[in-house]
Structures are given as structure tokens and as C-alpha cells.
Design an enzyme around this catalytic site. Structure first.
Site, mmCIF file in Angstrom:
data_model
loop_
_atom_site.group_PDB
_atom_site.id
_atom_site.type_symbol
_atom_site.label_atom_id
_atom_site.label_comp_id
_atom_site.label_asym_id
_atom_site.label_seq_id
_atom_site.Cartn_x
_atom_site.Cartn_y
_atom_site.Cartn_z
ATOM 1 C CG ASP A 1 -1.950 0.942 1.152
ATOM 2 O OD1 ASP A 1 -2.143 1.568 0.105
ATOM 3 O OD2 ASP A 1 -2.558 1.291 2.190
ATOM 4 C CG HIS B 1 0.323 1.910 -9.517
ATOM 5 N ND1 HIS B 1 0.029 1.392 -8.168
ATOM 6 C CD2 HIS B 1 -0.782 2.722 -9.930
ATOM 7 C CE1 HIS B 1 -1.261 1.991 -7.956
ATOM 8 N NE2 HIS B 1 -1.611 2.577 -8.857
ATOM 9 C CG LEU C 1 10.102 -16.972 -3.306
ATOM 10 C CD1 LEU C 1 9.623 -17.099 -1.935
ATOM 11 C CD2 LEU C 1 10.463 -15.485 -3.631
#
Length: 237
Positions: free
Chosen positions: A11, A28, A122
Site C-alpha cells: 500500500d 505503481h 521461492l
């Protein structure tokens, strides 16, 4: 303390851009660098699962131009970042209602999810058009169909069995949930999977969240006592 799964609500991109008098989409774009940083840190710290909240089911209500730019950025990032992620041992998965996206974007997500690194270090779960309530409802719907077909009996339904029908049902529960940007709420993210997660809310806006901050939060997490309903005496016995 074992740390198998980190989830992050990323956020603050829009506010980061606004403070610089730039369009929200600039934030962004800047946030992609932070995504790279947390992935690298998870590999470094040997955390095997990372889930990022990239686009919620509620985000469609944002201005159409911003949504369009987000979709373009998402496609661009998939094309650009995937080769490097594979080289780092990262396998990508996508959770959420993917049917809402364009055919080209859906095809790209399926293509990327099918790629396997030579040595997997991962699993990166990217939550897009995702909501925790949606996740629980779709799991319940699947189980209802199996009950109707006679494949399972209602009395046999358990938390463990229900979990398998959820997104991430084949992965460990979230141990550590982080939200950047100063807000202190879950925002309909992984409602089932974070039932016993340790929560950290930080003021840092997402584009400024980098390696050292995640390392610090991992260190703080390891100092916490996770009791899962037991007493400290039981845990330390």
C-alpha cells in the site's frame, strides 16, 4: 522461529506519487522495484513462500484510466521480470478470479505459471482480482458440488479438508503479514490463511520499502512468541 510464508499488502503507491506531484501510475511503476527487493530478500532469508496483494477485487472501482495503466504495467512486468525470476529460482503463481482479465493477460499468466525454475527457492503468489471473502465462497461452492455429487459427506467436512479448496491450500499458512503505507486493516486479504499470522503495520510507503526494512521485520518476527492458543509455559516446556 520458523518462517515459511510472508504475505504483504503493498500500500502507498498513489500517495508516494502524489507527494511528488506525479500521476498515481508513477507510484505503481516505482513499486516494482520494491517487489524485486522483497523477492530477493525472501530468497536470501530462505523464506519459501511469498504472497503479494497486487490487485484486489475492489480495485476495479478505481478511475478507469488508472486501472488500464495497472493492467498495462502488469503485462509489461510479467514479460520483463519473469526470465530474471526464473534465474533466481522463483516460481510464480496467480490467485484470484482471473476470468475478469483480458484474454491476452490471462494467457500470459497461465504461460508464466507453467514455467519452472531449474532449482526452486521461492514460490511467489501474486493475488490479482482477489478477495478473501471470494476465496472462502469459491471453496464452499466447490465443496457443495462434491457433496451434491456424493463424493464427500457433510459430516466429514473439517477445517483441514476445507483448507484444500482455498487458494494456497497446498501451501503453509501465512506466518507474517505486512502492510505498508500506515493503514491498519486487512482489506479482505487472505482472511482464512492469516488466522494466526503475526501482523506488522508500517508507515513506509510501498515504493520506499526495501531490503533492510524487510530484514528488520523478519528479525522482529523471530522475537515474537507464537502460542496458537496455548500458554507460554506450554510453549516453553
Amino acid at each position: 522461529m520458523t518462517l515459511k510464508h510472508i504475505a504483504i499488502i503493498m500500500d502507498g503507491n498513489g500517495r508516494w506519487a502524489t507527494r511528488r506531484k506525479r500521476p498515481r501510475t508513477f507510484g505503481h511503476q516505482a513499486g516494482v522495484k520494491s517487489v524485486r527487493a522483497v523477492i530477493e530478500t525472501c530468497v536470501e532469508q530462505q523464506v519459501p513462500h511469498l504472497t503479494l496483494f497486487a490487485f484486489s477485487s475492489e480495485n476495479w472501482s478505481r478511475p478507469p484510466k488508472e486501472v488500464q495503466r495497472l493492467m498495462e504495467l502488469f503485462m509489461r512486468s510479467l514479460k520483463k521480470e519473469t526470465p530474471e525470476l526464473l534465474a533466481q529460482g522463483v516460481q510464480q503463481q496467480f490467485i484470484g478470479d482471473l476470468s475478469k482479465f483480458s484474454d491476452s493477460l490471462q494467457n500470459k499468466m497461465h504461460e508464466v505459471a507453467a514455467l519452472q525454475p531449474a532449482e526452486q527457492k521461492l514460490t511467489l503468489n501474486i493475488a490479482v482480482n482477489y478477495g478473501g471473502k471470494w476465496d472462502i465462497c469459491q471453496a464452499a461452492r466447490q465443496m457443495c458440488l462434491e457433496v451434491a455429487n456424493g463424493d464427500i459427506h457433510p459430516h466429514d467436512i473439517s477445517e483441514v479438508q476445507f483448507n484444500h479448496y482455498l487458494s494456497l491450500g497446498d501451501q503453509p499458512a501465512v506466518d507474517l503479514l505486512i502492510r505498508t503505507g500506515g493503514e491498519q486493516r486487512i482489506s479482505n486479504f487472505l482472511l482464512w490463511q492469516i488466522a494466526y499470522a503475526e501482523l506488522f503495520f508500517v508507515d513506509t510507503l510501498w515504493p520506499d520499502f526495501k531490503h533492510d526494512e524487510l530484514r528488520n521485520l523478519i528479525s522482529q518476527y523471530k522475537l515474537r512468541e507464537r502460542r496458537f492458543g496455548q500458554t507460554s509455559e506450554q510453549i516453553n516446556a
